[in-house]
Design an enzyme around this catalytic site. Structure first.
Site, mmCIF file in Angstrom:
data_model
loop_
_atom_site.group_PDB
_atom_site.id
_atom_site.type_symbol
_atom_site.label_atom_id
_atom_site.label_comp_id
_atom_site.label_asym_id
_atom_site.label_seq_id
_atom_site.Cartn_x
_atom_site.Cartn_y
_atom_site.Cartn_z
ATOM 1 N N SER A 83 0.831 -1.197 0.000
ATOM 2 C CA SER A 83 0.000 0.000 0.000
ATOM 3 C C SER A 83 0.873 1.258 0.000
ATOM 4 C CB SER A 83 -0.953 -0.050 1.190
ATOM 5 O OG SER A 83 -2.003 0.871 1.046
ATOM 6 N N ASP A 175 -2.171 13.940 13.035
ATOM 7 C CA ASP A 175 -2.473 15.287 12.551
ATOM 8 C C ASP A 175 -1.982 15.481 11.124
ATOM 9 O OD1 ASP A 175 -3.780 16.278 14.858
ATOM 10 O OD2 ASP A 175 -1.850 16.577 15.842
ATOM 11 N N HIS A 237 -7.275 -6.158 0.682
ATOM 12 C CA HIS A 237 -6.126 -5.254 0.580
ATOM 13 C C HIS A 237 -4.929 -5.708 1.419
ATOM 14 C CE1 HIS A 237 -3.963 -1.607 -0.140
ATOM 15 N NE2 HIS A 237 -4.087 -1.150 1.092
#
Length: 258
Positions: A83, A175, A237
């Protein structure tokens, strides 16, 4: 930026593993241990993840440069990435082909994806947890239950939760990852313009995943002309965790073929 790494095995060619979003090097431990008798295995925590340093922004070029610092042209590696780690591995191979003897890309393509609200939802739920109110991991699991009803995904996300003195903290840089999700979904144009990677490439796809589609094959073949695609039946996945025995067999054949 020096990345955190774990090493397994003392002899043989070197194999380096890169994890995906919200992951860490130890996600590859089962596969790495299985290879350690014949290979020198390195499990990497990518920037913003695990025990590696954080940065001010997310960039595949930054990730690729950080990984390249771990490698040596006199000892080129088999680079395996899933990924986000797969995009990073492709970027390393294209920018620094002398460092990569062969490449294994797991359930990702060199294309830009529309970053779904799924990942944004995960990050919002994780940031929304009151870490100060947690007594233990059962409390954390319960706090994420509504936002992340899938137990497997919830357990995967909670691997990022770590004790910090008497409290808890997230290891992943939520964040920045949340802010730069769109960048994370892209395929960097700077890499797309480079010469094709000349080495052998194994492209492993999950049958139930939509990250590797037929329409993405031309982009893969243009940048990686020696690519061979293998689709793992019954896998989504997270191919290497859903079908580890099949994944390991396919990878071992690729590593052994000279």
């Amino acid at each position: 930026m020096t990345l955190h790494t774990t090493h397994l095995g003392d002899d043989g060619p070197r194999v380096v593993f890169l994890h995906g979003l919200f992951g860490q090097g130890r996600n590859w431990t089962q596969i790495g241990k299985a290879l350690a008798e014949s290979y020198r295995v390195t499990l990497v925590d990518l920037p913003h993840h695990g025990r590696s340093p954080w940065g001010e922004e997310f960039s595949y070029l930054h990730l690729a440069d950080s990984v390249a610092e771990l490698l040596d042209a006199e000892d080129p590696v088999a680079l395996v990435g899933h990924s986000m780690g797969g995009k990073t591995a492709m970027a390393v191979a294209l920018r620094r082909p002398e460092l990569v003897e062969r490449l294994c890309v797991v359930d990702i393509s060199p294309v830009t994806y529309r970053t779904g609200s799924e990942f944004a939802g995960y990050i919002a739920a994780m940031l929304g947890m009151d870490l100060g109110a947690l007594g233990g991991r059962d409390d954390a699991d319960a706090a994420l239950l509504e936002a992340v009803p899938n137990r497997t995904v919830r357990s995967f996300l909670l691997q990022n939760l770590r004790r910090d003195g008497d409290g808890w903290r997230w290891q992943a840089n939520l964040d920045v990852l949340g802010r730069d999700l769109e960048v994370l979904g892209r395929w960097p144009q700077e890499v797309d313009a480079l010469e094709p990677y000349p080495g052998p490439v194994l492209w492993i796809a999950g049958e139930r995943s939509d990250y590797v589609l037929e329409e993405y094959a031309p982009a893969m073949e243009r940048l990686f002309p020696r690519v061979r695609k293998v689709t793992v039946k019954g896998a989504g996945h997270w191919v290497h965790s859903e079908r580890p025995e099949v994944f390991l067999e396919v990878l071992q054949r690729f590593l052994a073929h000279r």
